[in-house]
Scaffold this motif. Sequence first.
Motif, PDB file in Angstrom:
ATOM      1  N   ARG A   1       0.828  -1.207   0.000  1.00 32.29           N
ATOM      2  CA  ARG A   1       0.000   0.000   0.000  1.00 32.29           C
ATOM      3  C   ARG A   1       0.867   1.264   0.000  1.00 32.29           C
ATOM      4  O   ARG A   1       0.511   2.260  -0.636  1.00 32.29           O
ATOM      5  CB  ARG A   1      -0.946  -0.007   1.206  1.00 32.29           C
ATOM      6  CG  ARG A   1      -2.108  -1.004   1.082  1.00 32.29           C
ATOM      7  CD  ARG A   1      -2.887  -1.082   2.388  1.00 32.29           C
ATOM      8  NE  ARG A   1      -4.006  -1.989   2.335  1.00 32.29           N
ATOM      9  CZ  ARG A   1      -5.249  -1.680   1.982  1.00 32.29           C
ATOM     10  NH1 ARG A   1      -5.531  -0.417   1.651  1.00 32.29           N
ATOM     11  NH2 ARG A   1      -6.213  -2.573   1.962  1.00 32.29           N
ATOM     12  N   TRP A   2       2.006   1.219   0.732  1.00 38.00           N
ATOM     13  CA  TRP A   2       2.868   2.393   0.751  1.00 38.00           C
ATOM     14  C   TRP A   2       3.527   2.601  -0.603  1.00 38.00           C
ATOM     15  O   TRP A   2       3.670   3.736  -1.068  1.00 38.00           O
ATOM     16  CB  TRP A   2       3.902   2.271   1.858  1.00 38.00           C
ATOM     17  CG  TRP A   2       4.805   3.464   1.959  1.00 38.00           C
ATOM     18  CD1 TRP A   2       6.160   3.469   1.961  1.00 38.00           C
ATOM     19  CD2 TRP A   2       4.406   4.839   2.066  1.00 38.00           C
ATOM     20  NE1 TRP A   2       6.652   4.755   2.068  1.00 38.00           N
ATOM     21  CE2 TRP A   2       5.586   5.628   2.128  1.00 38.00           C
ATOM     22  CE3 TRP A   2       3.166   5.488   2.123  1.00 38.00           C
ATOM     23  CZ2 TRP A   2       5.560   7.008   2.242  1.00 38.00           C
ATOM     24  CZ3 TRP A   2       3.137   6.875   2.226  1.00 38.00           C
ATOM     25  CH2 TRP A   2       4.323   7.619   2.280  1.00 38.00           C
TER      26      TRP A   2
ATOM     27  N   ALA B   1       0.876   4.096  -2.760  1.00 36.21           N
ATOM     28  CA  ALA B   1       0.666   5.505  -2.401  1.00 36.21           C
ATOM     29  C   ALA B   1       1.844   6.369  -2.861  1.00 36.21           C
ATOM     30  O   ALA B   1       1.676   7.574  -3.079  1.00 36.21           O
ATOM     31  CB  ALA B   1       0.481   5.631  -0.895  1.00 36.21           C
TER      32      ALA B   1
ATOM     33  N   ALA C   1      -6.331   9.603   4.910  1.00 36.79           N
ATOM     34  CA  ALA C   1      -5.230   9.224   4.019  1.00 36.79           C
ATOM     35  C   ALA C   1      -4.294   8.240   4.702  1.00 36.79           C
ATOM     36  O   ALA C   1      -3.839   7.264   4.090  1.00 36.79           O
ATOM     37  CB  ALA C   1      -4.472  10.473   3.569  1.00 36.79           C
TER      38      ALA C   1
ATOM     39  N   VAL D   1      -3.499   4.059   3.833  1.00 38.16           N
ATOM     40  CA  VAL D   1      -2.178   3.460   3.608  1.00 38.16           C
ATOM     41  C   VAL D   1      -1.976   2.247   4.500  1.00 38.16           C
ATOM     42  O   VAL D   1      -1.392   1.234   4.087  1.00 38.16           O
ATOM     43  CB  VAL D   1      -1.068   4.497   3.839  1.00 38.16           C
ATOM     44  CG1 VAL D   1       0.302   3.824   3.901  1.00 38.16           C
ATOM     45  CG2 VAL D   1      -1.094   5.563   2.751  1.00 38.16           C
TER      46      VAL D   1
END
Length: 463
Positions: free
Chosen positions: A55-56, A59, A388, A392
């Motif tokens: 996910r990071w 992002a 947000a 993440v």
Amino acid sequence: MALRLHDTLSGQVRDFVPLRADERVVTMYVCGPTVQAAPHVGHVRSAIAFDILRRWLLASGYDVQFLRNVTDIDDKILHDAGHAGAPWWAHATHHHRLFVEAYDALNVLPPTGEPRATGHVTEMVELMQRLIDRGHAYAVGGDVYFDVRSFDRYGALSRQQPDQMRSAEDAGLKRDPLDFALWKAAKPGEPTWPTPWGPGRPGWHLECSAMATRYLGAEFDIHGGGQDLVFPHHENEVAQSVAAGDGFARFWLHHGLVNTGGEKMSKSLGNSLVVADVLSRNRPQAVRYLLGAAHYRSDIQWSDDVLADADAAYARIEGFLQRADEIVSPDPAGVGVPVPAAFAAALDDDLAVPRALAVLHESVRAGNAALADGDKSALETAAGEVRAMTRVLGLSPDDFGGDGGADSALRPVVDALVPAMLTARDEARARKDYAEADRLRDALAAAGVVVEDTPAGPRWRVG
């Protein structure tokens, strides 16, 4: 600050630069489950740790090609399927579905690809032939073994010397006790596949090397798994892949384990916590929070008290967002709202999730202060940042659905009523009042309670 990750092979935290950095692509392979039994929380700790990394990366603007394999043929699967009186493939398929259900319940993103070992025997045969041709493997009695002494870097990943190692496999016809099986000769009653060296089935280590390179190429960015896989599984993967001429993984990431009572969680120790059972008593949001809150390389101590703390921490996040949504327009996807710089710096520093969570809770406190002060602008900023950041970390309340606060309040009621109804159902069946038993079953189903009858008694979950 650029992303830095701890590489087990070098023993250092290094700058992470993908092979295809110019295309903004990251290739990542994670050892998935051996689907012999239902998943326990140790299994999903692995899924959550690498889900946060993925996910990071997403992002941060990368396209992540994420592979998680399924080992669907193995000594343990054959053993357990035999005891259950089921075909091995049906046993494996059933438990694979339980893993998928657990991943979904805990908001783990589905992989880009999920190859099964039994679907890649052709690639395994090709890899073995390359190793034999290069003098790193040999066939004997229908088995194929990797010649450990032929690979001078063996032991580099686990920082061991071959002379100090002990083999976990039977000696059999091996030239050296340390040599490990790439292929196992056919045995009566076991499934087999044809090879130039005779029928049989693959060894565990061979499977991952063949599947990873089949989809991600001879060299790829990240290979992940638990610390318990460093030796022998990942050590053997390095040996057979590099000996065959592949660059293989550029970064090796290993997560810590889940302990109960000071011991590593395992089926053999009898201390495994089946995910379905855990989720029947606890919210998935709390379970995900607990399993993701520690640094990925740290072990986790599992207890009811720690889980209660995780639930309380998560409740503070969702409680703030619920109150904020009554005043400012919610932005579920966090579109256009950047995460705070301190949060980004924490995750860029080898995924320091504890520091990232501290930033998240600081934003929650700032948002609650803005609520108290009636500062709508500050509230909108705080709520956007919190959404947000939870996105993440895979903790966004919007991803789990439902009224989280109500779920938390109703949990004790559900925990009391469902077992009572199951007891009444068992009593009705015992007195052969099948109409009443069916009525109770249907009432539970209508309420969204899924009941699975097992030899150990009924198991239930919501959803």
